[in-house]
Scaffold this motif. Structure first.
Motif, PDB file in Angstrom:
ATOM      1  N   GLU A 148      -9.819   4.406  -3.227  1.00 24.21           N
ATOM      2  CA  GLU A 148      -8.788   3.590  -3.630  1.00 24.21           C
ATOM      3  C   GLU A 148      -7.932   3.079  -2.323  1.00 24.21           C
ATOM      4  O   GLU A 148      -7.566   2.051  -2.306  1.00 24.21           O
ATOM      5  CB  GLU A 148      -8.027   4.461  -4.347  1.00 24.21           C
ATOM      6  CG  GLU A 148      -8.571   4.426  -5.829  1.00 24.21           C
ATOM      7  CD  GLU A 148      -7.656   5.427  -6.852  1.00 24.21           C
ATOM      8  OE1 GLU A 148      -6.569   5.889  -6.307  1.00 24.21           O
ATOM      9  OE2 GLU A 148      -8.052   5.638  -7.935  1.00 24.21           O
ATOM     10  N   GLY A 149      -7.832   4.084  -1.336  1.00 28.51           N
ATOM     11  CA  GLY A 149      -7.051   3.533  -0.214  1.00 28.51           C
ATOM     12  C   GLY A 149      -7.806   2.511   0.525  1.00 28.51           C
ATOM     13  O   GLY A 149      -7.332   1.475   1.102  1.00 28.51           O
ATOM     14  N   ASP A 190      -7.220  -0.708  -1.110  1.00 26.87           N
ATOM     15  CA  ASP A 190      -6.047  -1.205  -1.071  1.00 26.87           C
ATOM     16  C   ASP A 190      -5.829  -1.933   0.274  1.00 26.87           C
ATOM     17  O   ASP A 190      -5.164  -2.865   0.358  1.00 26.87           O
ATOM     18  CB  ASP A 190      -4.924  -0.199  -1.171  1.00 26.87           C
ATOM     19  CG  ASP A 190      -4.807   0.417  -2.480  1.00 26.87           C
ATOM     20  OD1 ASP A 190      -5.009  -0.557  -3.594  1.00 26.87           O
ATOM     21  OD2 ASP A 190      -4.145   1.294  -2.849  1.00 26.87           O
ATOM     22  N   PHE A 191      -6.600  -1.199   1.384  1.00 20.98           N
ATOM     23  CA  PHE A 191      -6.326  -1.756   2.601  1.00 20.98           C
ATOM     24  C   PHE A 191      -7.059  -3.064   2.623  1.00 20.98           C
ATOM     25  O   PHE A 191      -6.458  -4.135   3.363  1.00 20.98           O
ATOM     26  CB  PHE A 191      -7.167  -0.852   3.590  1.00 20.98           C
ATOM     27  CG  PHE A 191      -7.371  -1.101   5.083  1.00 20.98           C
ATOM     28  CD1 PHE A 191      -6.111  -1.134   5.885  1.00 20.98           C
ATOM     29  CD2 PHE A 191      -8.831  -1.631   5.362  1.00 20.98           C
ATOM     30  CE1 PHE A 191      -6.452  -1.582   7.207  1.00 20.98           C
ATOM     31  CE2 PHE A 191      -8.660  -2.005   6.796  1.00 20.98           C
ATOM     32  CZ  PHE A 191      -7.543  -2.120   7.757  1.00 20.98           C
ATOM     33  N   LYS A 192      -8.380  -3.196   2.000  1.00 21.76           N
ATOM     34  CA  LYS A 192      -8.926  -4.411   2.061  1.00 21.76           C
ATOM     35  C   LYS A 192      -8.360  -5.315   1.387  1.00 21.76           C
ATOM     36  O   LYS A 192      -8.099  -6.618   1.721  1.00 21.76           O
ATOM     37  CB  LYS A 192     -10.442  -4.268   1.437  1.00 21.76           C
ATOM     38  CG  LYS A 192     -11.146  -5.453   1.361  1.00 21.76           C
ATOM     39  CD  LYS A 192     -12.682  -4.979   0.767  1.00 21.76           C
ATOM     40  CE  LYS A 192     -13.448  -6.338   0.520  1.00 21.76           C
ATOM     41  NZ  LYS A 192     -14.686  -6.018  -0.098  1.00 21.76           N
ATOM     42  N   ALA A 193      -7.738  -5.331   0.232  1.00 19.32           N
ATOM     43  CA  ALA A 193      -6.944  -6.059  -0.504  1.00 19.32           C
ATOM     44  C   ALA A 193      -5.701  -6.739   0.109  1.00 19.32           C
ATOM     45  O   ALA A 193      -5.418  -7.946   0.284  1.00 19.32           O
ATOM     46  CB  ALA A 193      -6.605  -5.564  -1.990  1.00 19.32           C
ATOM     47  N   VAL A 211       0.761  -1.192   0.147  1.00 19.57           N
ATOM     48  CA  VAL A 211       0.017  -0.061  -0.136  1.00 19.57           C
ATOM     49  C   VAL A 211       0.899   1.163  -0.021  1.00 19.57           C
ATOM     50  O   VAL A 211       1.950   1.251   0.485  1.00 19.57           O
ATOM     51  CB  VAL A 211      -0.780   0.141   1.149  1.00 19.57           C
ATOM     52  CG1 VAL A 211      -0.047   0.249   2.434  1.00 19.57           C
ATOM     53  CG2 VAL A 211      -2.001   1.121   1.045  1.00 19.57           C
ATOM     54  N   ASN A 212       0.457   2.136  -0.658  1.00 24.04           N
ATOM     55  CA  ASN A 212       1.142   3.384  -0.850  1.00 24.04           C
ATOM     56  C   ASN A 212       0.716   4.521   0.105  1.00 24.04           C
ATOM     57  O   ASN A 212      -0.363   5.043  -0.222  1.00 24.04           O
ATOM     58  CB  ASN A 212       1.472   4.035  -2.289  1.00 24.04           C
ATOM     59  CG  ASN A 212       2.416   4.916  -2.522  1.00 24.04           C
ATOM     60  OD1 ASN A 212       2.943   5.646  -1.136  1.00 24.04           O
ATOM     61  ND2 ASN A 212       2.409   5.437  -3.406  1.00 24.04           N
ATOM     62  N   PRO A 213       1.278   4.790   1.321  1.00 20.06           N
ATOM     63  CA  PRO A 213       0.368   5.693   2.161  1.00 20.06           C
ATOM     64  C   PRO A 213       0.456   7.286   1.550  1.00 20.06           C
ATOM     65  O   PRO A 213      -0.212   8.171   2.090  1.00 20.06           O
ATOM     66  CB  PRO A 213       0.995   5.643   3.450  1.00 20.06           C
ATOM     67  CG  PRO A 213       2.400   5.018   3.227  1.00 20.06           C
ATOM     68  CD  PRO A 213       2.156   4.144   1.916  1.00 20.06           C
ATOM     69  N   TYR A 214       1.236   7.245   0.845  1.00 20.03           N
ATOM     70  CA  TYR A 214       1.682   8.831   0.045  1.00 20.03           C
ATOM     71  C   TYR A 214       0.779   8.773  -1.167  1.00 20.03           C
ATOM     72  O   TYR A 214       0.928   9.927  -1.705  1.00 20.03           O
ATOM     73  CB  TYR A 214       3.004   8.895  -0.193  1.00 20.03           C
ATOM     74  CG  TYR A 214       3.793   8.793   1.231  1.00 20.03           C
ATOM     75  CD1 TYR A 214       3.714   9.954   2.179  1.00 20.03           C
ATOM     76  CD2 TYR A 214       4.680   7.813   1.282  1.00 20.03           C
ATOM     77  CE1 TYR A 214       4.405   9.813   3.334  1.00 20.03           C
ATOM     78  CE2 TYR A 214       5.261   7.707   2.383  1.00 20.03           C
ATOM     79  CZ  TYR A 214       5.379   8.915   3.170  1.00 20.03           C
ATOM     80  OH  TYR A 214       5.872   8.592   4.712  1.00 20.03           O
ATOM     81  N   ALA A 215       0.174   7.905  -1.573  1.00 21.24           N
ATOM     82  CA  ALA A 215      -1.072   7.948  -2.869  1.00 21.24           C
ATOM     83  C   ALA A 215      -1.793   9.388  -2.870  1.00 21.24           C
ATOM     84  O   ALA A 215      -1.830  10.091  -3.916  1.00 21.24           O
ATOM     85  CB  ALA A 215      -1.502   6.703  -3.280  1.00 21.24           C
ATOM     86  N   ALA A 216      -2.386   9.583  -1.709  1.00 23.46           N
ATOM     87  CA  ALA A 216      -3.301  10.814  -1.742  1.00 23.46           C
ATOM     88  C   ALA A 216      -2.304  12.117  -1.772  1.00 23.46           C
ATOM     89  O   ALA A 216      -2.914  12.905  -2.498  1.00 23.46           O
ATOM     90  CB  ALA A 216      -3.846  10.685  -0.022  1.00 23.46           C
ATOM     91  N   PHE A 217      -1.285  12.099  -1.371  1.00 27.70           N
ATOM     92  CA  PHE A 217      -0.524  13.308  -1.881  1.00 27.70           C
ATOM     93  C   PHE A 217      -0.124  13.426  -3.079  1.00 27.70           C
ATOM     94  O   PHE A 217      -0.075  14.462  -3.732  1.00 27.70           O
ATOM     95  CB  PHE A 217       0.864  13.593  -0.841  1.00 27.70           C
ATOM     96  CG  PHE A 217       0.653  13.333   0.639  1.00 27.70           C
ATOM     97  CD1 PHE A 217      -0.166  14.644   1.131  1.00 27.70           C
ATOM     98  CD2 PHE A 217       0.894  12.490   1.571  1.00 27.70           C
ATOM     99  CE1 PHE A 217      -0.389  14.724   2.470  1.00 27.70           C
ATOM    100  CE2 PHE A 217       0.715  12.457   2.698  1.00 27.70           C
ATOM    101  CZ  PHE A 217       0.011  13.719   3.321  1.00 27.70           C
TER     102      PHE A 217
END
Length: 99
Positions: free
Chosen positions: A37-38, A41-44, A6-12
């Motif tokens: 999308e986050g 990703d979390f669920k997947a 997961v990319n925690p910086y995707a929102a930025f």
């Protein structure tokens, strides 16, 4: 590491700064829902960690993959908890504001 992540910086990365200070912000060409999308990703990531753990327990699959998947799931869960805490904190700050 494996493809789980997961990319925690995707929102930025989805936020685009305005071209100049005097103009309107440029609207992205694609309308993406970063929160959705986050969550997906979390669920997947959690589902993949659970599947890997079950495979390792039942069929004796690679235990290193299981440890890696569970560590990644822990990282994702910690990120989600931190985001939730920040949202609650921001909401509480709004409630404290004088009207």
């Amino acid at each position: 590491m494996s493809g789980i992540g997961v990319n925690p910086y995707a929102a930025f990365q989805a936020i685009k700064p305005a071209a100049t200070a005097g103009t309107e912000a440029v609207k992205p060409t694609e309308d993406k829902n970063v929160i959705a999308e986050g969550v997906a990703d979390f669920k997947a990531t959690l589902q993949q960690a659970e599947k890997t753990a079950i495979d390792a327990a039942v069929s004796g699959a690679d235990p290193h993959a299981m440890v890696e998947a569970l560590a990644n799931a822990e990282l994702v869960l910690d990120t989600a908890v931190t985001i939730r805490d920040k949202v609650v904190e921001a909401y509480q700050e709004l409630l404290r504001m004088p009207v």
